[in-house]
Design a protein around this motif. Structure first.
Motif, PDB file in Angstrom:
ATOM      1  N   ALA A   1      -9.917  -3.303   7.032  1.00 13.62           N
ATOM      2  CA  ALA A   1     -11.156  -3.015   6.308  1.00 13.62           C
ATOM      3  C   ALA A   1     -10.844  -2.347   4.974  1.00 13.62           C
ATOM      4  N   THR A   2      -9.778  -1.518   4.939  1.00 13.78           N
ATOM      5  CA  THR A   2      -9.388  -0.825   3.705  1.00 13.78           C
ATOM      6  C   THR A   2      -8.734  -1.764   2.705  1.00 13.78           C
ATOM      7  N   LEU A   3      -7.894  -2.679   3.184  1.00 21.86           N
ATOM      8  CA  LEU A   3      -7.101  -3.513   2.276  1.00 21.86           C
ATOM      9  C   LEU A   3      -7.644  -4.926   2.066  1.00 21.86           C
TER      10      LEU A   3
ATOM     11  N   ALA B   1       0.804  -1.231   0.000  1.00 22.89           N
ATOM     12  CA  ALA B   1       0.000   0.000   0.000  1.00 22.89           C
ATOM     13  C   ALA B   1       0.831   1.273   0.000  1.00 22.89           C
ATOM     14  N   GLY B   2       2.101   1.206   0.394  1.00 27.39           N
ATOM     15  CA  GLY B   2       2.911   2.416   0.469  1.00 27.39           C
ATOM     16  C   GLY B   2       2.463   3.330   1.596  1.00 27.39           C
TER      17      GLY B   2
ATOM     18  N   LEU C   1     -12.779 -13.310  -1.252  1.00 28.56           N
ATOM     19  CA  LEU C   1     -12.137 -13.707   0.012  1.00 28.56           C
ATOM     20  C   LEU C   1     -12.010 -12.557   1.005  1.00 28.56           C
ATOM     21  N   GLY C   2     -12.326 -11.336   0.577  1.00 28.44           N
ATOM     22  CA  GLY C   2     -12.178 -10.179   1.449  1.00 28.44           C
ATOM     23  C   GLY C   2     -12.932 -10.302   2.746  1.00 28.44           C
ATOM     24  N   ILE C   3     -14.086 -10.975   2.695  1.00 25.44           N
ATOM     25  CA  ILE C   3     -14.891 -11.137   3.903  1.00 25.44           C
ATOM     26  C   ILE C   3     -14.142 -11.918   4.984  1.00 25.44           C
ATOM     27  N   LEU C   4     -13.183 -12.763   4.560  1.00 29.29           N
ATOM     28  CA  LEU C   4     -12.409 -13.528   5.540  1.00 29.29           C
ATOM     29  C   LEU C   4     -11.666 -12.618   6.506  1.00 29.29           C
ATOM     30  N   MET C   5     -11.192 -11.461   6.002  1.00 34.24           N
ATOM     31  CA  MET C   5     -10.470 -10.551   6.869  1.00 34.24           C
ATOM     32  C   MET C   5     -11.392  -9.933   7.916  1.00 34.24           C
ATOM     33  N   PHE C   6     -12.622  -9.609   7.515  1.00 32.91           N
ATOM     34  CA  PHE C   6     -13.585  -9.090   8.488  1.00 32.91           C
ATOM     35  C   PHE C   6     -13.893 -10.150   9.550  1.00 32.91           C
ATOM     36  N   VAL C   7     -14.038 -11.385   9.104  1.00 32.09           N
ATOM     37  CA  VAL C   7     -14.296 -12.479  10.038  1.00 32.09           C
ATOM     38  C   VAL C   7     -13.095 -12.687  10.964  1.00 32.09           C
TER      39      VAL C   7
END
Length: 509
Positions: free
Chosen positions: A300-302, A281-282, A311-317
């Protein structure tokens, strides 16, 4: 001659906890869960970059140093005095009842503050995850409804209290699942972030440099101390492995060993995540850049950019699992500290009640749950700004009781320091350096938070509200201590838990 050991302290009390209910692996898992690496990173990584830029990994390394040094102090004290009261009991042994009481108070209040914050974060990510799963803004926005939010927080606290109430076996099984989930997702995030950046598919990516690990490259001392204050919070919680030392199987060395392993594991996880985030992300101030003022929720941003929309929902979980897991294990140290303080007559006797079936400090656990629920509800209704400032004051509490514990190690073992170079190093030099570092951070933070512009800029009588809250908590503790001195003079005379030094006995072959 074999290895020497310490004679058991005659005044230590068996509190009725379940013996041999958790081993080395379980202790490490519980400690990592309390630290909550995924939950901690999502809130602290962005602000750390804002303070020190690409030197964020260096801050993780510098913050790790006092934690490791203090962990050695905990390890040595736990071997000699295996008591669930940990910091409270050890500082009483070293410095007497008053300092020990205040050390226990600092631990209890830090834990109550963390518990309320964990429940709040867990609730927010629950509705974020539901909104992501069903692609529903209505579900995401439920968290903004104060009634729904507070009600959900209270449910989370009640569930965590119930699991802790039922004992270490239930706690251990729940934690294996929750910790494994968050660590697998974190590993996936690291691999994909580095892989995508290396492939040249990310316009914000920057090349890795070993300079990122150099703390001397940080531009100002103020930025260094600000970053350190954040990192202290990020490492907090590994000492939970010591608070279950009366329930641990495998001998007196296991709790300390679990603490050391946990600290080492956490620093590796933080470094890898920090480096992966930077190369992907820098440090830009817009979009997904880590120095974006809006980027106070890093994962939540990345989540979608790194893991993909499916698969993004996995990070929220994972963040939800991290906060919920930590919420449950964070009950362990506060309940056992109150249990020990009660067993030694430092707080009312009712806190020493142990459930006859589950062998847990039942009354202390329930009380911690009720106190956390009341604290969060009242603060949310009256002023969310005050709740935020209370969380800022958490660093003061952590440095306060960690530093006192480190100093107590040096003083308690003072007669052993001349026995060998090893004794001098691990019981004297290392704990002393760790205590001095945390003491310096405590004093520097105390000066900084007195500024009315600190944090959200709230003030009381021209003084920063974070300072007022932090000092106010300690003053309240001193007042309550005097009340208990009147009600329980035996403890404060030193008749119940005695101030002394350990007796080392060489074992014969």
């Amino acid at each position: 001659m074999g290895e020497s050991h310490y004679l058991p302290e005659a005044d230590l009390k068996d509190k009725g906890l379940s013996r041999n209910s958790i081993g080395l692996l379980g202790s490490v898992v519980v400690a990592i869960s309390t630290v909550a690496p995924v939950y901690t990173l999502t809130g602290a990584l962005g602000p750390t970059v804002h303070e020190v830029g690409v030197h964020m990994p260096a801050i993780f390394l510098v913050g790790f140093v006092p934690m490791l040094l203090v962990a050695f102090a905990y390890r040595e004290l736990s071997k000699a005095v295996p008591d669930a009261g940990t910091s409270f009991t050890w500082t009483v042994k070293a410095f007497g009842p008053r300092i020990g009481w205040m050390c226990g108070w600092g631990l209890v209040m830090a834990t109550i503050i963390v518990l309320s914050n964990l429940a709040g974060i867990g609730t927010s990510f629950l509705y974020l995850a539901l909104g992501e799963a069903f692609d529903s803004d209505w579900l995401r926005d439920l968290d903004d409804n104060k009634l729904v939010h507070v009600t959900t927080v209270l449910v989370f606290i009640a569930i965590a209290t119930a699991i802790s109430y039922r004992g270490m076996q239930v706690t251990k099984r729940v934690q294996y699942v929750l910790v494994a989930l968050q660590l697998v997702v974190l590993a996936l995030f690291i691999v994909l972030a580095i892989g995508k950046a290396a492939a040249g598919d990310v316009p914000t990516s920057i090349s890795f440099s070993f300079e990122w690990l150099n703390p001397f490259g940080i531009e100002s001392f103020g930025a260094l101390t600000a970053g350190l204050s954040l990192s202290i919070f990020m490492y907090w919680g590994w000492d939970t492995a010591l608070s279950i030392n009366e329930e641990t199987a495998g001998g007196p060395k296991v709790p300390g060993r679990a603490a050391i392993i946990s600290v080492l594991f956490i620093v590796v996880a933080y470094l890898m995540t920090g480096i992966a985030a930077l190369v992907y992300a820098g440090t830009g101030t817009t979009g997904i850049g880590l120095n974006n003022d809006e980027n106070d929720n890093f994962f939540a941003t990345l989540a979608d950019p790194v893991l993909g929309s499916h698969l993004g929902i996995l990070m929220f979980v994972a963040v939800l699992a991290s906060s919920v897991a930590s919420l449950q294990t964070t009950f362990i140290p506060v309940a056992r500290t109150l249990l020990a303080m009660s067993a030694y007559e430092a707080v009312p006797k009712v806190f020493s009640r142990v459930h006859p079936r589950f062998k847990t400090p039942g009354f202390a656990t329930v009380t911690a749950g009720v106190a956390t629920s009341a604290f969060y509800t009242i603060m949310t209704i009256l002023s969310e700004d005050v709740l935020t400032d209370t969380i800022y004051a958490l660093g003061l509490m952590i440095c306060f009781y960690y530093a006192l514990t480190a100093f107590s190690c040096v003083w308690y073992f003072r007669k052993d320091l001349s026995r060998s170079a090893r004794e001098l190093l691990v019981k004297g030099v290392m704990p002393l350096l760790g205590g001095l570092m945390l003491g310096a951070i405590f004093l520097k933070t105390l000066v900084d938070v007195a500024d009315p512009d600190y944090g959200d800029g709230n003030q009381i009588g021209g003084v920063g509200s974070v300072f007022v809250i932090g000092v106010g908590i300690l003053v309240l503790g001193a007042v309550l201590m005097e009340v208990m001195r009147i009600k329980s003079p035996a403890f404060f005379r030193g008749d119940v838990l005695k101030r002394d030094t350990p007796v080392l006995v060489p074992e014969e072959d």
